[in-house]
Every structure is written in C-alpha cells, then in structure tokens.
Design a protein around this motif. Structure first.
Motif, PDB file in Angstrom:
ATOM      1  N   PHE A   1       0.846  -1.208   0.000  1.00 39.28           N
ATOM      2  CA  PHE A   1       0.000   0.000   0.000  1.00 39.28           C
ATOM      3  C   PHE A   1       0.875   1.249   0.000  1.00 39.28           C
ATOM      4  O   PHE A   1       0.606   2.214  -0.715  1.00 39.28           O
ATOM      5  CB  PHE A   1      -0.924   0.022   1.226  1.00 39.28           C
TER       6      PHE A   1
ATOM      7  N   ARG B   1       1.169   4.234  -3.163  1.00 42.10           N
ATOM      8  CA  ARG B   1       0.976   5.692  -3.076  1.00 42.10           C
ATOM      9  C   ARG B   1       2.001   6.455  -3.908  1.00 42.10           C
ATOM     10  O   ARG B   1       1.752   7.576  -4.337  1.00 42.10           O
ATOM     11  CB  ARG B   1       1.053   6.156  -1.617  1.00 42.10           C
TER      12      ARG B   1
ATOM     13  N   ALA C   1      -5.384   3.846  -3.175  1.00 42.21           N
ATOM     14  CA  ALA C   1      -4.056   4.282  -2.711  1.00 42.21           C
ATOM     15  C   ALA C   1      -3.139   4.711  -3.853  1.00 42.21           C
ATOM     16  O   ALA C   1      -2.283   5.581  -3.657  1.00 42.21           O
ATOM     17  CB  ALA C   1      -3.394   3.154  -1.911  1.00 42.21           C
TER      18      ALA C   1
ATOM     19  N   GLU D   1      -9.355  -0.514  -1.636  1.00 40.70           N
ATOM     20  CA  GLU D   1      -8.454   0.403  -0.921  1.00 40.70           C
ATOM     21  C   GLU D   1      -7.118   0.534  -1.635  1.00 40.70           C
ATOM     22  O   GLU D   1      -6.520   1.617  -1.669  1.00 40.70           O
ATOM     23  CB  GLU D   1      -8.253  -0.072   0.528  1.00 40.70           C
TER      24      GLU D   1
END
Lengths: 246, 246
Positions: A179, A183, A211, A207
C-alpha cells in the motif's frame, strides 16, 4: 539469454522458450516480424508461479498481444516455483497462511512473510529479463506489465522506469508495505478485481486502487471468481497498452 | 414523431431533431445509411435533462456510435427540463436537497421526492420513443441504454424487454427503491463510477453495482470528477454494445 526451443504457431506468432541465468522464460513475437527499424513494444505477462500449470492462460494473453497488436510478450518463472529451487521461508509461510485462515486468525504477519520475499527476489529477475529482451533487435521500449502477483507489479511499476503502463490483477494478498509503495506509483494503471474472488478481499482491492498515486487509473470489477476474468478485459487491456506503448 | 430539422455532419452522420408528442428529441444515424434489409441497432443516450446544455456531450457519444459502429443513437428531453413544462414537486425537492446537504441533514426522503417522480414520468416517454424509432425502416432492435440518470436506466432495464444491454453512469442520487429494482435486473451491464465525483457517494455506487442481479456486470471506476469520464470508456462501451446488439 539462451533460446532452448522455438515454434511458429498457427496465428503466425513465434513462441520461444529461453533460460536467463538458469530461470526459464517464454517469449512471443508477432508473425510479421518486427524489424530493428520498428521494434515491438514489450508486454510482461505476470503470474503467481508454476509456468507448466499457468502456461495456457499466460500464452493465451501473450499470443493475443502479439497477433492482434504487434507487441512482443514475455514471462519468466517466479522464484521458488515450477522447476526452480524452493524458497523454504515462503513454503512455510504458505502453510502458515492456510492454517491461520482455517483457524480464523489474523494473517497480516504471515502475508508479509509469504509475499515480500517473493517480491524482493522476483523484481530484480524481471528487470534482468527486461535488460536481456530489450537487447534483441526486434524488441524496443517502452514496457508494460500485466497480471499478478499484484505486489510484484506495484514494486516493478515503482522502481523500473522503463515500465510505462500496467494492468494489475488484484487477486492476491496485499502486504501493508505494498500500500505504501502504491501511493508512490505514478504510471497509468488499470486494476482488475473479480467481485466474487473466493481467496481475495474485495475491500482491500478497492483500498489499494484508492491508494495508487497515478493521475490516470481505472478499476475494472467483473462478476465471478478468481479465474473468471472475462475475455473482453484482455481485448480492452491490449488497447489500453496500445495507447501508452505506441 | 415529426422531424423538425436535419443536417449531414462532417463524419457523414445524419443528425435530425424531432418532436414526439411535444417532447423534443434528436436522432443520429450512420452515414452509410442502414437499409430496411440490415437495420441499425439503437442506442439510447441518457442525460440529466436540459438538452441545450447537454447537447455537445450527448452528441459526441451519439456520433461516435453512429460513425464508428453503424448504430442509430437517439435521445429525448427529460420531463420538467429544458423547454418542457416544469415539474413543481421536483423543483421543490431540488431546492430542499440543496438546503438539506448544506445543513448536513439526511437526504433519503428528499432524494425519493426528487428522483422517483422523474423516473415515473421519463420511463414511459423513453419507451414511447423506442416504439416510434423502431418504426423507422432504417432502425431495428435490439436497443441499448447508456448514461444517466441511473435510476431511469435501472427502471428501463427492468421493465423494457427490448433493452438488451446498458452502460449506466453512477453519478446521481440513488433512491432506496432503485436498489430493490436493481436486484431484479438481469441484462448485461456496465456501471461507470467517477472515483472523485463531488456530488456522488462512492460507497452507494459500489453497493448499487453489488445489488444488480445481472450475471454479466462490470464496474469501471476512473479517477476524476463528475464530468471527467475518460474518452476510452466511450470506445470500450461502444464495443460492449457491439457484442450485445449484433
């Protein structure tokens, strides 16, 4: 890089098995041979490991890219998989994961032990494969990555500047570290999710899509289980690559 | 149905304005005129109302369907919008919605008052448009619906058997009744969501996708705001229709 066999397939695509530093791989190039003057862009076809078992699915997509779009497509065996030496830590983590899930226990730590060593080992190998493949006169940049393992795709998208676009299959466990890497990813992305994937966490996939740092990103969710990605996603994914590789 | 004007556009598409029982509409047909022997399938292009303002966006998609895929494409003005008589209850609900959102109050009841009367009024009109359009010798079934308002698309998909596929834009408020209708929808579906839609609830869009009863359904989420649907979705949507309308 040493070619060990070659066949001309009925769609005109040339399929060659190779080894690179002892790692087995397969290369598909278009029937109308790309020339050094107009080299073919390269699509790397990812998979969870075990090329004997995965070959039909991987070859199906690779041949489509080569026959319909004039791309070169290639894959290499994953570390610890197929005929390659096992990775004992990863094997232990895989067994621990099955046990933890059966017992309903948290899996975060086990997923890290299962996925991250595989990412650390695989990514330098895929980069070495890019080096070797781009030395062939008929293949040029840029490069795309597609398929699983998603943590491998995320790391490659982050660290390998020759990768211009990726189509990632959110069908496996995602370590927390992935994760954080997502980003920082900025290339155009497509993320595939199977809405009813037995072994996968739908919310985690959403999610992870959220991200990604990329300014151009699309999530494609389709009804069905892990292996039920519809044929149309391959066609649309190839056109997504065509926009970014030409 | 009475044609009020016609123009041949530079992509060869024939654009005709019409009125049907006093409701303004627009029809686009391919340059290579479809014949009664090979009539064109029909794509209905939905919008929130206000054809003067929406015309460029609606026409952009309609002309693509006609010029690139040989479909006929058509739209009609929404009830209470544009030059049509206002619907006072809907106007009041629109004002109440703005007030409730500004005050951070729940909007469930207001959304019902805003959307459901519009659905009840619009759906019979779109069905009457299908009747009239299919009487033209150059247009044949089946029919697809695309765009907003999503509650209109859901109702049409449910009650109109001539609609064979739909590509719905989850960019507006969804009444609870629409979720119940979605569960009964069974045609092939594509749902578009803008990931950062200012006026829309992402979670509600995901739940609506989950609710649809269709065995073939895909969710396409793209980064960006309400009007930022990427051009590629139109291309891929047209190919989705081509698979289901031919």
């Amino acid at each position: 890089m040493r070619f060990t066999s070659k066949r001309r397939l009925d769609d005109g695509v040339l399929e060659r098995d190779f080894t690179l530093d002892g790692i087995p791989g397969i290369l598909w190039t278009p029937g109308a041979s790309p020339s050094p003057a107009a080299p073919a862009p390269l699509v790397l076809v990812g998979h969870p490991g075990g090329l004997h078992r995965m070959r039909p699915r991987v070859a199906g997509r690779a041949r489509h890219y080569a026959a319909e779009h004039g791309f070169a497509a290639a894959t290499v065996e994953m570390p610890g998989a197929g005929d390659r030496p096992p990775m004992p830590g990863v094997e232990r983590a895989r067994a621990d994961l099955l046990r933890a899930r059966a017992a309903g226990e948290p899996v975060t730590e086990v997923v890290d032990r299962l996925v991250l060593p595989m990412v650390d080992a695989a990514v330098p190998e895929w980069r070495a494969a890019i080096d070797a493949l781009l030395e062939l006169p008929e293949i040029g940049g840029p490069v795309a990555y597609e398929g699983g393992v998603i943590a491998v795709g995320v790391r490659l998208a982050l660290v390998e500047p020759r990768i211009a676009a990726a189509c990632l299959f959110a069908g496996s466990f995602v370590p927390a570290a992935t994760f954080a890497e997502a980003r920082q990813v900025s290339i155009p992305l497509r993320v595939l999710v199977q809405w009813d994937d037995e072994g996968n966490d739908r919310q985690a996939a959403l999610e992870l899509f959220d991200a990604f740092g990329s300014a151009e990103k699309s999530l494609h969710a389709n009804l069905g289980g892990h292996t039920g990605v519809p044929q149309s996603e391959m066609h649309e994914g190839a056109r997504f690559f065509a926009r970014h590789l030409r």
